[in-house]
Structures are given as structure tokens and as C-alpha cells.
Design a protein around this motif. Structure first.
Motif, short mmCIF file in Angstrom:
data_model
loop_
_atom_site.label_atom_id
_atom_site.label_comp_id
_atom_site.label_asym_id
_atom_site.label_seq_id
_atom_site.Cartn_x
_atom_site.Cartn_y
_atom_site.Cartn_z
N MET A 19 0.82 -1.30 9.95
CA MET A 19 0.56 -0.05 9.22
C MET A 19 1.83 0.78 9.08
SD MET A 19 -2.49 -0.09 8.13
CE MET A 19 -2.72 1.60 7.64
N LYS B 220 0.54 4.03 1.56
CA LYS B 220 0.77 4.59 2.90
C LYS B 220 1.96 3.91 3.56
CE LYS B 220 -1.10 5.13 7.47
NZ LYS B 220 -2.02 5.89 8.23
N ASN C 215 5.29 4.64 1.80
CA ASN C 215 5.77 6.00 2.09
C ASN C 215 6.37 6.10 3.48
OD1 ASN C 215 5.41 7.76 -0.22
ND2 ASN C 215 3.21 7.48 0.02
N VAL C 216 5.79 5.41 4.45
CA VAL C 216 6.37 5.41 5.80
C VAL C 216 7.77 4.79 5.77
CG1 VAL C 216 6.14 4.52 8.16
CG2 VAL C 216 4.13 5.37 6.96
N SER D 188 0.82 -1.20 0.00
CA SER D 188 0.00 0.00 0.00
C SER D 188 0.86 1.25 0.00
CB SER D 188 -0.98 0.04 1.18
OG SER D 188 -0.38 0.59 2.33
N ARG E 143 -4.37 -2.38 -1.75
CA ARG E 143 -4.53 -1.11 -2.46
C ARG E 143 -3.64 -1.07 -3.69
NH1 ARG E 143 -4.86 4.20 0.94
NH2 ARG E 143 -5.68 4.85 -1.10
#
Length: 269
Positions: free
Chosen positions: A168, A42, A45-46, A40, A98
Motif C-alpha cells: 500500500m 493512493k 501519491n505516496v 492506484s 483502480r
């Protein structure tokens, strides 16, 4: 940046995402430093924010100018594999990601001393092998102010694909490393240890002794067998969570979240 259309999941390069096991991805004989998979935009990117280096990316074709575009701007000159949804959904779990997967290099891990530098609250994860639980513990650690995570070698890999997804991306944010010495070795870094276990010597989680401890390492064990006798006997405190309705224990991830909140360090905002 080479863009490569995927026509089959057996195409060269796609095996990173489609068929290689976690052990094969870790194998430094196959890949320099070893790889792991982040899922994903998100989470990717983390990882990028934390300095992790990308190796290759896989996405659905229509997302090259959509949700994958911002990631593509950041990953540099790496292979980008793309294909249609009907083909890519054959990947296990792909519809849940995603539609963006990124293979990334594994980092060189810091030492225990480096991970604990400046830390006041740490968690030791001992022999927890469920990847969902590992990811959930990392997410709670990040949210509830745990400064460092140490894992015994009998614990599963935090960079396992599912653990990363459940966390996450917080596995990239909380400093962590493997603990190869006895848990009692944390004393040399000024830490007292609190073993979460049900014994006749257990004190309640809300005991002021715990909250007033300057540096505290919370030891969490597998929910099946719990912590070993050795881990319990060597701990400075043995701690239980008070419960009602004859419930004697919680899932290790839930127990960790409760312990992190109750034992959080309030000396800094």
C-alpha cells in the motif's frame, strides 16, 4: 503533457505496462535508472510524496477527469496513455488497480549507514522471495514502528509491482536498502541482532532482554527453509514466538508483524 489514446496493447510505449518483465523494467540499458510500476492513485501519491519521479501513466479514458485527475496534476510533462476498459482489462491485474498505473524511475538507494542513521529498530529480510510477503512486511514495518529495512540479495525486489501494491505504498515510506555485507556487520552501527528461528537455544519473544535492547535488528527468513545456520549462529539472540495447539510456525509476514509489535521501541511516542 502528451495524451495518447491506446488502441492496442502493442502500441509503442504501452509495453511498459503490458508486456515488459520486471527484469526488463529494471534494465538500465533500456531505461535510465530503471523503472517500476505503481498502481492506484493512493499508492502513486505516496510515491510522489516520497520524491519518486514519474515516467509515464496509463488510465481508463473516463478517469482522466475522475480519480486520475489529482494524480495528473502532480506528474508533470510525461506521456499519459488512455483507453477504454475493455481493452485495458486485458492487462494482468488491471481491474484490481483502480484503473491507474504509473511507471516511475527507480531511486538511487542509500547506504546501510544512511538507512540506519537514527534507527532503533530494523528488520533484515533474508532470502524471502514471495512478493506478497515482502509487501506485507513493509506495511507492518511502517505501521509498527520499524525504522529501517535491510534486504539480502537473495530476497526479491521490494519495488516489484505486486510487492508495491501489497505494501500500500509503505515501501516508499520506510527507509530501505540492500545489505551486501554479513548480518553481523550491523554490530558496527551499534545494533544487536535477533534471529527469528526455532532452535533449542531460542528465547521467547517476550523476554525482557529483547525489549531492553537499545538498537535491535530483527532477522526474518524464508518460511520454507528458515534462516541459514550461519545467520542463526552469528545472531546475538535466537528468538521464538510462543504458540499453542502444536503450531510450530507462522507465515513470515505474520511472524514479522507479531515481532515488530512485541519488540517495538517505546522510548519515543
Amino acid at each position: 503533457m502528451p495524451f495518447i489514446r491506446v488502441t492496442s496493447l502493442s502500441d509503442p510505449g504501452v509495453e511498459i505496462f503490458s508486456s515488459l518483465t520486471e527484469a526488463q523494467l529494471c534494465d538500465k540499458r533500456l531505461f535510465e535508472k530503471g523503472l517500476f510500476i505503481a498502481e492506484s492513485p493512493k499508492v502513486i501519491n505516496v510515491a510522489l510524496d516520497a520524491g519518486y519521479r514519474p515516467y509515464a501513466l496509463l488510465t481508463e479514458e473516463k478517469h482522466l477527469e475522475g480519480i486520475a485527475a489529482q494524480v495528473l496534476e502532480r506528474v508533470g510533462d510525461i506521456p499519459v496513455y488512455f483507453g477504454d476498459r475493455e481493452l485495458l482489462k486485458e492487462l494482468t491485474g488491471f481491474p484490481l488497480t483502480r484503473i491507474v498505473l504509473c511507471a516511475m524511475y527507480r531511486p538511487a538507494l542509500p547506504s546501510v549507514e544512511e538507512v540506519l542513521a537514527g534507527a532503533r529498530r530494523a528488520v533484515v529480510i533474508d532470502s524471502v522471495t514471495n512478493t506478497t510477503n515482502i509487501g506485507a512486511i513493509f506495511r507492518s514495518a511502517a505501521a509498527l514502528g520499524v525504522d529501517a529495512v535491510l534486504l539480502t540479495r537473495t530476497t526479491c525486489d521490494p519495488l516489484n509491482r505486486r510487492a508495491v501494491r501489497v505494501s500500500m505504498g509503505t515501501v516508499f515510506q520506510v527507509p530501505w536498502t540492500w545489505l551486501d555485507s554479513p548480518i553481523s556487520s550491523l554490530h558496527r552501527y551499534g545494533f544487536k541482532t535477533a534471529a527469528m528461528a526455532l532452535t533449542n537455544q531460542s528465547i521467547s519473544l517476550d523476554n525482557p532482554l529483547l525489549k531492553d535492547t537499545e538498537k535491535l535488528a530483527i532477522i526474518m527468513g524464508t518460511e520454507g527453509d528458515g534462516l541459514s545456520r550461519e545467520a542463526i549462529s552469528e545472531a546475538d539472540f535466537v528468538v521464538r514466538i510462543p504458540m499453542k495447539n502444536n503450531v510450530d510456525s507462522l507465515n513470515v509476514a505474520a511472524a514479522a508483524a507479531v515481532a515488530f509489535w512485541e519488540l517495538r521501541d517505546n522510548s519515543h511516542p
